[in-house]
Design a protein around this motif. Sequence first.
Motif, short mmCIF file in Angstrom:
data_model
loop_
_atom_site.label_atom_id
_atom_site.label_comp_id
_atom_site.label_asym_id
_atom_site.label_seq_id
_atom_site.Cartn_x
_atom_site.Cartn_y
_atom_site.Cartn_z
N PHE A 1 -0.83 -7.02 -6.93
CA PHE A 1 -1.12 -7.32 -8.14
C PHE A 1 -0.86 -6.30 -9.24
O PHE A 1 -1.44 -6.52 -10.44
N GLN A 2 0.03 -5.54 -8.96
CA GLN A 2 0.60 -4.10 -9.83
C GLN A 2 1.93 -4.59 -10.34
O GLN A 2 2.81 -4.99 -9.36
N ASP B 1 -1.95 -3.27 -13.77
CA ASP B 1 -2.77 -4.12 -12.77
C ASP B 1 -3.02 -5.54 -13.48
O ASP B 1 -3.67 -5.45 -14.61
N TYR C 1 5.17 -2.76 -12.51
CA TYR C 1 5.61 -1.53 -12.82
C TYR C 1 6.95 -1.84 -13.68
O TYR C 1 7.64 -2.43 -13.10
N SER D 1 -1.67 -6.04 -21.23
CA SER D 1 -1.53 -4.43 -21.27
C SER D 1 -1.88 -4.07 -22.65
O SER D 1 -2.73 -3.07 -22.64
N GLN E 1 -2.94 -13.42 -12.49
CA GLN E 1 -2.03 -13.55 -11.23
C GLN E 1 -1.18 -14.53 -10.97
O GLN E 1 0.17 -14.67 -10.67
N ASP F 1 0.88 -0.96 -0.07
CA ASP F 1 0.12 0.05 -0.24
C ASP F 1 1.09 1.30 0.10
O ASP F 1 2.20 1.03 0.20
N LYS G 1 -0.51 -1.01 -5.20
CA LYS G 1 -1.48 -1.93 -4.69
C LYS G 1 -1.17 -3.44 -4.90
O LYS G 1 -0.06 -3.65 -5.88
#
Length: 296
Positions: free
Chosen positions: A68-69, A125, A71, A171, A131, A53, A66
């Motif tokens: 299951f994100q 995400d 980057y 994506s 996942q 978080d 958050k």
Amino acid sequence: MKTAIPIYDICSLTQRQDDLLISRFAPYLKSHRNLHLAHKHSFYHLVFFTKGDGSQTIDFQQVPVKPFQIYFMIPGQVHNWAFKGEVDGYIINFSVPFFQSFLLKANYLEEFPFFTGIVDDAVIDIPAASQQKIISLFEDLIRESEEPNVLADDMVRAMMLQLFISVARLSMTTVNKTIPPYNYTLLRSFQKLIEKNYTLIKLPKQYAELLYITPNHLNALCNDVLGIPAGEVIRNRVALEAKRLLINNDLTVLEIANQLNFADNSYFTRFFKKQVGLTPEEFRKTTNNHEHSTHK
């Protein structure tokens, strides 16, 4: 050039080898507490959160953190974290040359939408149905990187490409439904040209010439896909580089103006104020104050 903002390479983050670091995120974070302050990487960097978080800032754009994100970051981007509570997941850092001997196309990674340096495309995400697959890929990568197997590095490279392609498919599903492939390819070519030439080439008509299209065509493309004209895309990239340079307190505003090929300091200041809403000095002061207040 003197530098005040830390620029990390992989060997300053690990004792193992210079081209690759694969780790679970919680122990990595524990070892590198100072990375919550703004810093640059000289390498590619990606993190997949399974727990977490708070927020992070990539190139001065704040995004929430958050579970299951995932980057992605390219070399040269500015980054800092502001996590809340316990954070975990997986991290991969790899050098620019890591894939170059492995792939015939030296710029292959640039084909992935999340390795463009555009923050909105780089934070993804992962949907619930995918996942477990992504977690399994990271677990396999950690296992392979820790065991001294024959051709281990090549197996890691192959598995990383599998990960990149899997995430790219997730994506790009929505992108491809709305943008014709030709337009998407043309826009990416424009963005790549800007990346290579933004300090020297500032006018849309010059880029249109390089792309063998008319300036009107280029403008229409940018307005349709990005919602802004071609000139604004170029100016945004110049302004971003100015911001990256301004957080280096050892560089004067005049030196930055020169580096970005502005005719003089006052022209650069007017340009920056119009793009960002602050003068370069105000931006530098605001950014420094934010750093100190966030990380006291």
